[in-house]
Design an enzyme around this catalytic site. Structure first.
Site, PDB file in Angstrom:
ATOM      1  N   LYS A 196     -16.320  -6.571   5.453  1.00 18.93           N
ATOM      2  CA  LYS A 196     -15.099  -7.378   5.421  1.00 18.93           C
ATOM      3  C   LYS A 196     -14.680  -7.821   6.821  1.00 18.93           C
ATOM      4  O   LYS A 196     -13.729  -8.578   6.958  1.00 18.93           O
ATOM      5  CB  LYS A 196     -13.946  -6.585   4.788  1.00 18.93           C
ATOM      6  CG  LYS A 196     -13.963  -6.569   3.279  1.00 18.93           C
ATOM      7  CD  LYS A 196     -12.664  -5.973   2.758  1.00 18.93           C
ATOM      8  CE  LYS A 196     -12.543  -6.103   1.261  1.00 18.93           C
ATOM      9  NZ  LYS A 196     -11.269  -5.578   0.769  1.00 18.93           N
ATOM     10  N   ARG A 253      -1.903  -6.368  -8.250  1.00 21.87           N
ATOM     11  CA  ARG A 253      -0.865  -7.320  -7.883  1.00 21.87           C
ATOM     12  C   ARG A 253      -0.777  -8.462  -8.878  1.00 21.87           C
ATOM     13  O   ARG A 253       0.297  -8.928  -9.196  1.00 21.87           O
ATOM     14  CB  ARG A 253      -1.135  -7.903  -6.505  1.00 21.87           C
ATOM     15  CG  ARG A 253      -1.002  -6.908  -5.385  1.00 21.87           C
ATOM     16  CD  ARG A 253      -1.447  -7.512  -4.100  1.00 21.87           C
ATOM     17  NE  ARG A 253      -2.838  -7.937  -4.264  1.00 21.87           N
ATOM     18  CZ  ARG A 253      -3.667  -8.167  -3.287  1.00 21.87           C
ATOM     19  NH1 ARG A 253      -3.277  -8.066  -2.058  1.00 21.87           N
ATOM     20  NH2 ARG A 253      -4.914  -8.529  -3.516  1.00 21.87           N
ATOM     21  N   SER A 281      -3.150  -7.584   2.752  1.00 23.90           N
ATOM     22  CA  SER A 281      -3.520  -7.431   4.161  1.00 23.90           C
ATOM     23  C   SER A 281      -4.016  -8.753   4.741  1.00 23.90           C
ATOM     24  O   SER A 281      -3.699  -9.102   5.875  1.00 23.90           O
ATOM     25  CB  SER A 281      -4.606  -6.364   4.303  1.00 23.90           C
ATOM     26  OG  SER A 281      -4.108  -5.105   3.964  1.00 23.90           O
ATOM     27  N   HIS A 309       0.839  -1.203   0.000  1.00 23.24           N
ATOM     28  CA  HIS A 309       0.000   0.000   0.000  1.00 23.24           C
ATOM     29  C   HIS A 309       0.878   1.259   0.000  1.00 23.24           C
ATOM     30  O   HIS A 309       0.612   2.206  -0.746  1.00 23.24           O
ATOM     31  CB  HIS A 309      -0.899   0.053   1.243  1.00 23.24           C
ATOM     32  CG  HIS A 309      -1.967  -0.974   1.284  1.00 23.24           C
ATOM     33  ND1 HIS A 309      -2.165  -1.788   2.377  1.00 23.24           N
ATOM     34  CD2 HIS A 309      -2.914  -1.317   0.383  1.00 23.24           C
ATOM     35  CE1 HIS A 309      -3.187  -2.586   2.154  1.00 23.24           C
ATOM     36  NE2 HIS A 309      -3.661  -2.329   0.943  1.00 23.24           N
TER      37      HIS A 309
END
Length: 184
Positions: free
Chosen positions: A59, A111, A149, A35
């Site tokens: 989430k 990514r 994460s 990030h």
């Protein structure tokens, strides 16, 4: 801060100075080295970067919205570009958040190919909602493609070494949260 003089367009005055603002949204639960890499690189392609920390309760974040904003803000302060970066919480439609902050760009990090498919669909929907706002994709830097994460939390919770993926401050916050969870 760089600015551009633009010709008259719509409601702008001739010779008006326009600052290019961009939004980089995410949950940042927790903020990773990947990030931070995207934030630094995004700050180079705009005059003002608004990092939007999404509430995203769906989430089931490890850290509260306020904690994520505070942790990310502390990390941003360490960057040379920190005077042009603002960390702001948000909920609701990203496109509305971008308009509210005067952003003409949404920055998204990619990514892997699997990221692209989802991000491509989201960029298309955002374009339909507001065609004046462009989505800009930044590829993850070499060595950051696998950092997420979710993986950082999983590895940290199981006692693995996460020091290569997060700053010492974030690692300490994660270890403290994991210890708190074990006490419960």
């Amino acid at each position: 801060m760089s600015a551009t003089t633009v010709p008259q367009m719509g409601g702008e005055k001739p010779g008006a100075v326009v600052l290019r603002a961009a939004v980089y949204p995410g949950t940042f639960d927790p903020v990773t080295s990947g990030h931070i890499d995207i934030i630094r690189r995004a700050a180079r392609i705009c005059d003002r970067l608004i990092v939007g920390v999404a509430k995203n309760a769906g989430k089931g974040p490890l850290f509260s919205l306020d904690e994520r904003v505070a942790l990310l803000s502390a990390e941003v302060l360490l960057l040379p570009e920190c005077d042009r970066i603002t960390v702001v919480p948000f909920e609701g439609l990203l496109i509305n958040f971008a308009v509210e902050h005067g952003a003409a760009q949404i920055v998204r990090g990619l990514r892997a190919v699997s990221d692209f498919e989802y991000e491509f669909q989201m960029a298309g929907m955002n374009s339909k909602l507001n065609p004046a706002i462009e989505t800009v994709f930044l590829m993850a830097a070499d060595g950051q493609q696998f950092v997420s994460s979710r993986f950082v939390k999983e590895i940290g919770k199981l006692g693995g070494d996460i020091s290569r993926f997060v700053s010492p401050r974030i690692e300490a916050a994660l270890q403290q949260r994991f210890a708190e969870q074990e006490e419960d």
